[in-house]
Design a protein around this motif. Structure first.
Motif, mmCIF file in Angstrom:
data_model
loop_
_atom_site.group_PDB
_atom_site.id
_atom_site.type_symbol
_atom_site.label_atom_id
_atom_site.label_comp_id
_atom_site.label_asym_id
_atom_site.label_seq_id
_atom_site.Cartn_x
_atom_site.Cartn_y
_atom_site.Cartn_z
ATOM 1 N N UNK A 156 0.837 -1.213 0.000
ATOM 2 C CA UNK A 156 0.000 0.000 0.000
ATOM 3 C C UNK A 156 0.869 1.260 0.000
ATOM 4 N N UNK A 157 1.940 1.227 0.775
ATOM 5 C CA UNK A 157 2.862 2.370 0.844
ATOM 6 C C UNK A 157 3.506 2.626 -0.522
ATOM 7 N N UNK A 158 3.927 1.572 -1.199
ATOM 8 C CA UNK A 158 4.533 1.725 -2.528
ATOM 9 C C UNK A 158 3.518 2.217 -3.551
ATOM 10 N N UNK A 159 2.289 1.753 -3.459
ATOM 11 C CA UNK A 159 1.245 2.214 -4.378
ATOM 12 C C UNK A 159 0.986 3.707 -4.186
ATOM 13 N N UNK A 160 0.937 4.155 -2.922
ATOM 14 C CA UNK A 160 0.757 5.593 -2.661
ATOM 15 C C UNK A 160 1.940 6.396 -3.218
ATOM 16 N N UNK A 161 3.147 5.887 -3.039
ATOM 17 C CA UNK A 161 4.339 6.586 -3.544
ATOM 18 C C UNK A 161 4.309 6.640 -5.076
ATOM 19 N N UNK A 166 3.430 9.792 -10.019
ATOM 20 C CA UNK A 166 2.702 10.061 -11.269
ATOM 21 C C UNK A 166 2.092 11.463 -11.257
ATOM 22 N N UNK A 167 1.464 11.850 -10.135
ATOM 23 C CA UNK A 167 0.871 13.193 -10.049
ATOM 24 C C UNK A 167 1.945 14.270 -10.208
ATOM 25 N N UNK A 168 3.075 14.070 -9.551
ATOM 26 C CA UNK A 168 4.175 15.042 -9.646
ATOM 27 C C UNK A 168 4.720 15.097 -11.068
ATOM 28 N N UNK A 169 4.934 13.928 -11.666
ATOM 29 C CA UNK A 169 5.447 13.841 -13.038
ATOM 30 C C UNK A 169 4.524 14.571 -14.004
ATOM 31 N N UNK A 170 3.223 14.334 -13.879
ATOM 32 C CA UNK A 170 2.258 14.955 -14.792
ATOM 33 C C UNK A 170 2.055 16.435 -14.509
ATOM 34 N N UNK A 171 2.396 16.908 -13.335
ATOM 35 C CA UNK A 171 2.208 18.317 -12.976
ATOM 36 C C UNK A 171 3.360 19.205 -13.443
ATOM 37 N N UNK A 172 4.433 18.623 -13.884
ATOM 38 C CA UNK A 172 5.578 19.419 -14.356
ATOM 39 C C UNK A 172 5.152 20.185 -15.603
ATOM 40 N N UNK A 173 5.422 21.482 -15.624
ATOM 41 C CA UNK A 173 4.941 22.322 -16.737
ATOM 42 C C UNK A 173 5.773 22.166 -18.013
ATOM 43 N N UNK A 174 6.973 21.644 -17.905
ATOM 44 C CA UNK A 174 7.794 21.372 -19.088
ATOM 45 C C UNK A 174 7.494 19.961 -19.601
ATOM 46 N N UNK A 175 7.879 19.728 -20.854
ATOM 47 C CA UNK A 175 7.716 18.385 -21.411
ATOM 48 C C UNK A 175 8.831 17.502 -20.843
ATOM 49 N N UNK A 176 8.411 16.387 -20.266
ATOM 50 C CA UNK A 176 9.365 15.423 -19.699
ATOM 51 C C UNK A 176 9.052 14.058 -20.292
ATOM 52 N N UNK A 177 10.093 13.386 -20.753
ATOM 53 C CA UNK A 177 9.909 12.045 -21.308
ATOM 54 C C UNK A 177 10.798 11.057 -20.571
ATOM 55 N N UNK A 178 10.347 9.815 -20.576
ATOM 56 C CA UNK A 178 11.157 8.707 -20.069
ATOM 57 C C UNK A 178 11.345 7.782 -21.256
ATOM 58 N N UNK A 185 9.951 5.885 -26.453
ATOM 59 C CA UNK A 185 9.244 6.594 -25.406
ATOM 60 C C UNK A 185 8.508 5.611 -24.506
ATOM 61 N N UNK A 186 8.754 5.717 -23.221
ATOM 62 C CA UNK A 186 8.060 4.884 -22.252
ATOM 63 C C UNK A 186 6.960 5.672 -21.534
ATOM 64 N N UNK A 187 7.217 6.947 -21.366
ATOM 65 C CA UNK A 187 6.231 7.788 -20.664
ATOM 66 C C UNK A 187 6.486 9.248 -21.036
ATOM 67 N N UNK A 188 5.408 9.998 -21.183
ATOM 68 C CA UNK A 188 5.445 11.428 -21.444
ATOM 69 C C UNK A 188 4.476 12.080 -20.467
#
Length: 190
Positions: A156-161, A166-178, A185-188
């Motif tokens: 449960x702790x890992x799922x919350x982390x 994900x929320x932090x990654x998606x909230x970044x105002x610049x384009x970020x890719x993994x 591309x694995x994630x944008x």
């Protein structure tokens, strides 16, 4: 005093070793229960201080095996852990034959005094632990339940982390890719 420290964290093990050596102890070290069992069979020991949660063999299984070995069962065993600290977990340790359960962290001098108190209370004696197969099965069942609860809590702790990441990654105002090593591309982020 000849002491075996069983701890998977090198930093914690080193700090404990320095503290014990400062008080004149000869210290042996193991990173898990399996290494500890091998060291205990090769070296006469007067005390074992062990963490509870470790890879390969944890402290509970180490204690159970020590108590079943005629040459090792009388060595006082003290748990020193920051993970398995609930009352039920401490009770299980004592039922298995631990002399005491001390919750981390403690200042070195406080830990040394606690250690002296435990050894003095024990009078140099160690607890027998489980003696019959029926009791062994009850303890094993209790241990399995405790481990399952810890594992569920950690999942449960890992799922919350992960969700927070994900929320932090998606909230970044610049384009970020993994990307992987082949630049796929694995994630944008959004």
């Amino acid at each position: 005093m000849r002491v075996l420290i069983v701890e998977d964290s090198l930093d914690d093990r080193t700090l404990l070793r320095y503290s014990l050596e400062r008080h004149g102890c000869q210290v042996f070290e193991a990173g898990n229960g399996q290494e500890a069992l091998e060291l205990a069979r090769k070296n006469p020991l007067e005390l074992i201080i062990s963490d509870a949660l470790m890879p390969v063999m944890d402290g509970y299984e180490l204690l159970r095996r020590l108590k079943k070995d005629a040459t090792l069962k009388n060595i006082p065993f003290i748990f020193y852990s920051a993970v398995y600290t609930e009352v039920e977990e401490q009770e299980l340790a004592l039922m298995l034959g631990a002399s005491a359960f001390v919750v981390k962290p403690l200042e070195p001098e406080i830990f040394w005094q606690r250690l002296q108190d435990i050894l003095q209370e024990d009078g140099g004696q160690t607890k027998a632990g489980s003696a019959d197969e029926g009791n062994d099965l009850k303890l094993l069942h209790k241990y399995g339940r405790i481990v399952a609860e810890k594992l569920e809590h950690k999942v449960r702790e890992l799922a919350r982390a992960r969700d927070e990441w994900r929320r932090t990654f998606d909230a970044i105002s610049d384009i970020v890719t993994v990307q992987d090593l082949d630049h796929r591309l694995l994630r944008v982020n959004q």
